[in-house]
Design an enzyme around this catalytic site. Structure first.
Site, short mmCIF file in Angstrom:
data_model
loop_
_atom_site.label_atom_id
_atom_site.label_comp_id
_atom_site.label_asym_id
_atom_site.label_seq_id
_atom_site.Cartn_x
_atom_site.Cartn_y
_atom_site.Cartn_z
N GLU A 35 0.81 -1.22 0.00
CA GLU A 35 0.00 0.00 0.00
C GLU A 35 0.85 1.27 0.00
O GLU A 35 0.52 2.26 -0.65
CB GLU A 35 -0.94 0.00 1.20
CG GLU A 35 -2.11 -0.95 1.09
CD GLU A 35 -1.77 -2.38 1.49
OE1 GLU A 35 -2.66 -3.25 1.44
OE2 GLU A 35 -0.60 -2.63 1.86
N GLN A 41 -7.92 -2.15 -0.56
CA GLN A 41 -8.88 -3.26 -0.61
C GLN A 41 -9.89 -3.15 0.52
O GLN A 41 -11.08 -3.41 0.33
CB GLN A 41 -8.12 -4.58 -0.55
CG GLN A 41 -8.92 -5.76 -1.05
CD GLN A 41 -8.02 -6.96 -1.31
OE1 GLN A 41 -7.52 -7.56 -0.35
NE2 GLN A 41 -7.83 -7.31 -2.57
N PHE A 42 -9.43 -2.76 1.67
CA PHE A 42 -10.27 -2.36 2.81
C PHE A 42 -9.61 -1.14 3.43
O PHE A 42 -8.39 -1.04 3.47
CB PHE A 42 -10.38 -3.49 3.84
CG PHE A 42 -11.09 -4.71 3.34
CD1 PHE A 42 -12.46 -4.86 3.51
CD2 PHE A 42 -10.39 -5.71 2.69
CE1 PHE A 42 -13.11 -5.97 3.03
CE2 PHE A 42 -11.04 -6.83 2.20
CZ PHE A 42 -12.41 -6.96 2.37
N ASP A 60 -9.13 -0.43 6.34
CA ASP A 60 -8.26 -0.83 7.45
C ASP A 60 -6.81 -0.93 7.00
O ASP A 60 -5.88 -0.67 7.78
CB ASP A 60 -8.70 -2.18 8.01
CG ASP A 60 -10.20 -2.27 8.24
OD1 ASP A 60 -10.61 -2.36 9.40
OD2 ASP A 60 -10.95 -2.25 7.24
N PHE A 61 -6.60 -1.33 5.74
CA PHE A 61 -5.24 -1.57 5.26
C PHE A 61 -4.49 -0.29 4.94
O PHE A 61 -3.30 -0.32 4.61
CB PHE A 61 -5.28 -2.45 4.00
CG PHE A 61 -5.89 -3.81 4.22
CD1 PHE A 61 -6.11 -4.32 5.49
CD2 PHE A 61 -6.28 -4.59 3.15
CE1 PHE A 61 -6.67 -5.57 5.70
CE2 PHE A 61 -6.85 -5.84 3.32
CZ PHE A 61 -7.05 -6.33 4.61
N HIS A 99 -11.30 -5.58 9.13
CA HIS A 99 -11.98 -5.30 7.87
C HIS A 99 -13.25 -4.47 8.09
O HIS A 99 -14.11 -4.43 7.20
CB HIS A 99 -12.37 -6.60 7.16
CG HIS A 99 -11.21 -7.44 6.74
ND1 HIS A 99 -10.50 -8.22 7.62
CD2 HIS A 99 -10.63 -7.61 5.52
CE1 HIS A 99 -9.54 -8.86 6.96
NE2 HIS A 99 -9.59 -8.50 5.69
#
Length: 666
Positions: A405, A427-428, A430-431, A472
């Site tokens: 990321e 992707q989420f 959270d990431f 997530h």
């Protein structure tokens, strides 16, 4: 005739002309003389800090001369030779170091923490690693434009331990980007010797692990550095690929001057002083009768006169007078919003479909727009938002990324520097922690620092209600509303999502675009079929009433609507914020002045959330109009649990109705 000693470096003239050799010498001599002057000024207290590159001039000068002026270089804070070889006026450099307006950052940053599009230089930030990924982004732009250009980026041996280094090399290798990674192996990272920084024999060996060619060069040999980098650059222009070069050199002064060098053994220091790139090259040129005392005196007097004149003009320039309006206006690049009205043709879309359609139409509108993320190409993303995009736009513009990321956000920054747009999908949401540093320290600060905008949208699938657990399900918008330089968008309806996404992509500033996963397939709405935009900073008034103002966004909008539908006796203004930065303060304040009561609903946990800021604002702006304390409703002060009954207990949704009733009865 000056005393000439035998050179301790073996030079091979190759096919270089005497004129070219003298130019190499002149370009090394100039930063050395500037540095010697700066060290005097530092001791006199006329500059605040200095990071010395004495003894490393051959690398900066050799690499810069090997590249074309139109090709980007991303130097570090010891690469003065990059700036002088690109012939930046010394007046501007000196003003930069003195914090004057004619510098490059208007007194907002120091040293070499700046870039300049006029000279195709992008300076570093103190976190070091992000510039490697930014170089990837510039190189990707070159690849997509097929302009046959190379990008060079510098780091020190200490920086090679950062995750950004490894992510950037991996991305460059996977995508075969035309970039030269230059490691200046200085011997020490501040006071830490190389044997405490890495365990491989040579840092160049790391290139093998990433499937790229790597080389070890004598960083004090100007002919070897210039000739080899020039040859490699010519090869890369014809066959794009990344190359890693380790330059063996030494940092002969402190990390910065205050650090000193007491931790360096004297015999090691003496060894490298004997390898001084300028003294040795000077001896070689004299021995070959290429350089004469007359030429050297001419060079020295010419450079010193230029230094003195530039210093005089920098000293004469007025000090910056603080101006709050100027400071605030420079945080973001000016954006002239274009209101594009939708047509009358509509179709019912889910939130996820509206985002997909909006993204597709923006790809059609902006031919320079690149989207990047994990699994977004043939697979279409984990939520299938980009399904079919590869077939329409090709893999050049719809790019699967490795799981990195940080590097991909940095690539977006590099694309912006090269004049292109990008959308990065987390992707989420959270990431995003793995890409947090370049978002808050690079994207957010670049325009304020040196007027370089970050034309990057980061898509953030977020939120609870889908039993996805602690990693997530976060709704982490408050991390970014706190950071000046970022814009934060959080739509609750398909219509808003499509129009606001178009605006986010048009906006030349960095935008965090939050998309609630639980709303993706549960919320439907008639949405115009063609391209349209919606303005930032304008909340939507969904219901009108007299008793209370409900202020919310995202999933909270639908929770509040459900409560109002089940309680027809409650007369409320329901405000959907839609964007959190910029925030529609006027709509909030006007509503609360009318109703006298305010309740703010957020899905995030309470402490430090945006509800706290809105509450404080209302206490300051509407105190005389309030008939009750401002109420905040938020989720529990825990991570988000997985199992349904715990998630239900966690969420603010179950607490909102009773909190609203309590406020009304106050």
């Amino acid at each position: 005739m000056p005393t000439i000693t035998k050179s301790n470096i073996d030079y091979d003239k190759r096919n270089l002309s005497d004129k070219a050799l003298l130019k190499l010498y002149y370009n090394m001599l100039k930063p050395r003389l500037i540095e010697e002057k700066m060290l005097i000024l530092l001791r006199q207290g006329k500059i605040s800090k200095w990071f010395s590159g004495i003894g490393q001039e051959a690398i900066s000068v050799g690499v810069t001369m090997a590249l074309k002026p139109s090709e980007y270089i991303l130097p570090m804070h010891r690469n003065l030779g990059v700036f002088t070889t690109r012939e930046i006026p010394l007046h501007r450099l000196f003003c930069q170091w003195q914090g004057k307006a004619s510098g490059f950052t208007k007194g907002r940053d120091r040293s070499f923490h700046f870039g300049t599009q006029d000279y195709n230089i992008v300076g570093m930030i103190s976190h070091l690693g992000p510039q490697l990924g930014v170089a990837d982004g510039i190189a990707l732009a070159n690849l997509l434009k097929k302009n046959g250009q190379v990008t060079a980026v510098f780091t020190g041996e200490g920086g090679t331990s950062e995750g950004d280094f490894h992510e950037a090399l991996n991305v460059a290798s996977v995508w075969q980007l035309p970039v030269i990674f230059c490691i200046e192996n200085n011997g020490y990272g501040l006071s830490t010797p190389t044997n405490e920084q890495y365990h491989c024999k040579h840092l160049a060996d790391r290139g093998k692990g990433y499937g790229m060619d790597s080389f070890i060069l004598d960083g004090n040999n100007i002919i070897e550095t210039y000739s080899k980098v020039k040859k490699l650059a010519e090869s890369i222009r014809k066959r794009p690929r990344p190359i890693l070069i380790e330059f063996k050199t030494f940092r002969r002064r402190g990390h910065e001057e205050a650090s000193g060098t007491k931790y360096v053994p004297q015999e090691l220091m003496s060894e490298w002083e004997a390898k001084d790139p300028i003294e040795n090259f000077r001896s070689y040129l004299f021995s070959k009768k290429i350089l004469s005392a007359e030429i050297e005196d001419q060079y020295t007097s010419e450079i010193k006169a230029e230094i003195d004149a530039a210093l005089d003009s920098a000293y004469a320039e007025e000090n910056i007078i603080p101006n709050e309006t100027i400071e605030l206006n420079d945080v973001y690049k000016q954006f002239e919003y274009q209101d594009i009205k939708p047509n009358s043709n509509v179709k019912e879309l889910r939130l996820i479909d509206a985002i997909s359609e909006g993204l597709r139409q923006s790809m059609e509108k902006h031919k320079d727009l690149v989207i990047m993320g994990q699994d977004i190409a043939e697979y279409g993303g984990v939520f299938k938002i980009t399904e079919g995009f590869v077939e329409q736009f090709g893999k050049g513009r719809v790019r699967n990324t490795p799981i990195c990321e940080s590097a991909i956000v940095e690539v977006g920054m590099g694309l912006s520097i090269a004049g292109m747009k990008s959308v990065v999908e987390m992707q989420f949401s959270d990431f995003v922690t793995s890409g947090f540093n370049p978002i808050v320290n690079y994207l957010a600060k670049s325009h304020y620092r040196w007027e370089q905008n970050a034309d990057v949208v980061v898509r953030m699938p977020c939120g609870a209600g889908v039993a996805a657990g602690p990693f997530h399900s976060q709704t982490n918008e408050a991390w970014f509303t706190k950071t000046p330089g970022l814009k934060v968008v959080y739509p609750a309806f398909p219509y808003d999502a499509k129009g606001l996404l178009a605006t986010a992509i048009n906006d030349p500033n960095p935008v965090l675009f939050f998309e609630h996963k639980a709303l993706y397939r549960s919320i439907r709405q008639d949405v115009p079929t063609d391209y349209f935009t919606l303005p930032f900073g304008q909340a939507a008034l969904l219901t009108e009433g007299e008793s209370v103002s409900i202020i919310t966004y995202g999933a909270g909008v639908h929770w509040a609507l459900e409560v109002l539908e089940n309680n027809s006796d409650i007369s409320a203004d329901l405000i959907d914020l839609r964007t959190l930065q910029p925030l529609d303060k006027e709509a909030i304040i006007n509503s609360v002045k009318k109703t006298g009561k305010a309740i703010i609903l957020q899905e995030d946990s309470l402490f430090g959330g945006i509800a706290s800021d809105i509450s404080a604002m209302l206490m300051e702006e509407c105190f005389e109009h309030l008939d009750a304390p401002v109420k905040r409703v938020a989720s529990m002060e825990t991570p988000i649990p997985f199992i349904g009954q715990l998630e239900d207990q966690y969420l603010a949704k179950g607490k909102f109705e009773s909190a609203l009733r309590d406020l009304l009865s106050y």
